[in-house]
Scaffold this active site. Structure first.
Site, short mmCIF file in Angstrom:
data_model
loop_
_atom_site.label_atom_id
_atom_site.label_comp_id
_atom_site.label_asym_id
_atom_site.label_seq_id
_atom_site.Cartn_x
_atom_site.Cartn_y
_atom_site.Cartn_z
N ASP A 1 2.40 2.54 2.57
CA ASP A 1 2.41 3.22 3.87
C ASP A 1 3.77 3.04 4.56
O ASP A 1 4.47 2.06 4.33
CB ASP A 1 1.30 2.69 4.77
CG ASP A 1 -0.07 3.09 4.26
OD1 ASP A 1 -0.12 3.94 3.36
OD2 ASP A 1 -1.07 2.57 4.76
N CYS B 1 0.80 -1.22 0.00
CA CYS B 1 0.00 0.00 0.00
C CYS B 1 0.83 1.27 0.00
O CYS B 1 0.29 2.36 -0.19
CB CYS B 1 -0.92 0.03 1.22
SG CYS B 1 0.00 0.04 2.75
N CYS C 1 -2.70 4.03 7.03
CA CYS C 1 -4.14 3.88 7.24
C CYS C 1 -4.48 3.81 8.74
O CYS C 1 -3.58 3.71 9.58
CB CYS C 1 -4.63 2.63 6.54
SG CYS C 1 -4.09 1.13 7.38
N CYS D 1 -1.62 -4.72 7.60
CA CYS D 1 -1.24 -3.45 8.22
C CYS D 1 -0.52 -3.69 9.55
O CYS D 1 0.32 -2.89 9.95
CB CYS D 1 -2.46 -2.59 8.46
SG CYS D 1 -3.53 -2.46 7.02
FE1 FES Z 1 -1.26 0.41 4.35
FE2 FES Z 1 -2.89 -0.39 6.18
S1 FES Z 1 -3.39 0.02 4.14
S2 FES Z 1 -0.78 -0.16 6.33
#
Ligand code: FES
Length: 123
Positions: A35, A33, A58, A102
């Site tokens: 992140d 993602c 997120c 995540c």
């Molecule tokens: Fe990226 Fe949760 S969607 S850490």
């Protein structure tokens, strides 16, 4: 979809920030993602005296980061190394299946920060 614990840690995250002159720093990115999470540690006498996180991610990533800092605070280095993604998710009373990845970010960032600390100690 999210448990009360997850919502609590998401809306009121613990230990947010960055420790100056940290003894260990761990930053990891989630390739699925994009992140990013950073954990900084202060260690005294082999015990995690302080731990902070910064997450660009997120809600589940924020909640798991917050929970992992609470779980690691006051633990010895060896104890903190045994904290798994699964344990973090369980402490939050579960994450939706699509959000399980995540929780990897939090436990991985903690591990990288501890490894960084150990490297600096020449262990
Ligand atoms: Fe990226 Fe949760 S969607 S850490």
């Amino acid at each position: 979809m999210y448990t009360e614990k997850v919502m609590d840690h998401f809306t009121n995250p613990r230990n947010v920030g960055e420790i100056e002159n940290a003894d260990g720093i761990g930053q990891v990115g989630n390739p699925s993602c994009g992140d990013i999470m950073k954990i900084t540690l202060k260690v005294e006498d082999n015990i995690i005296k302080d731990i902070k996180f910064k997450t660009f991610g997120c809600g589940a990533a924020v909640a798991t980061s917050s929970m992992v800092t609470e779980m690691a605070m006051g633990k010895t280095i060896d104890e903190a190394l045994t904290i798994t993604n699964k344990a973090v998710a369980e402490a939050l009373e579960g994450l939706p299946p699509a959000k399980m990845h995540c929780s990897n970010l939090a436990a991985d960032a903690l591990k990288v920060a501890i490894e960084d600390y150990l490297k600096k100690q020449n262990v």
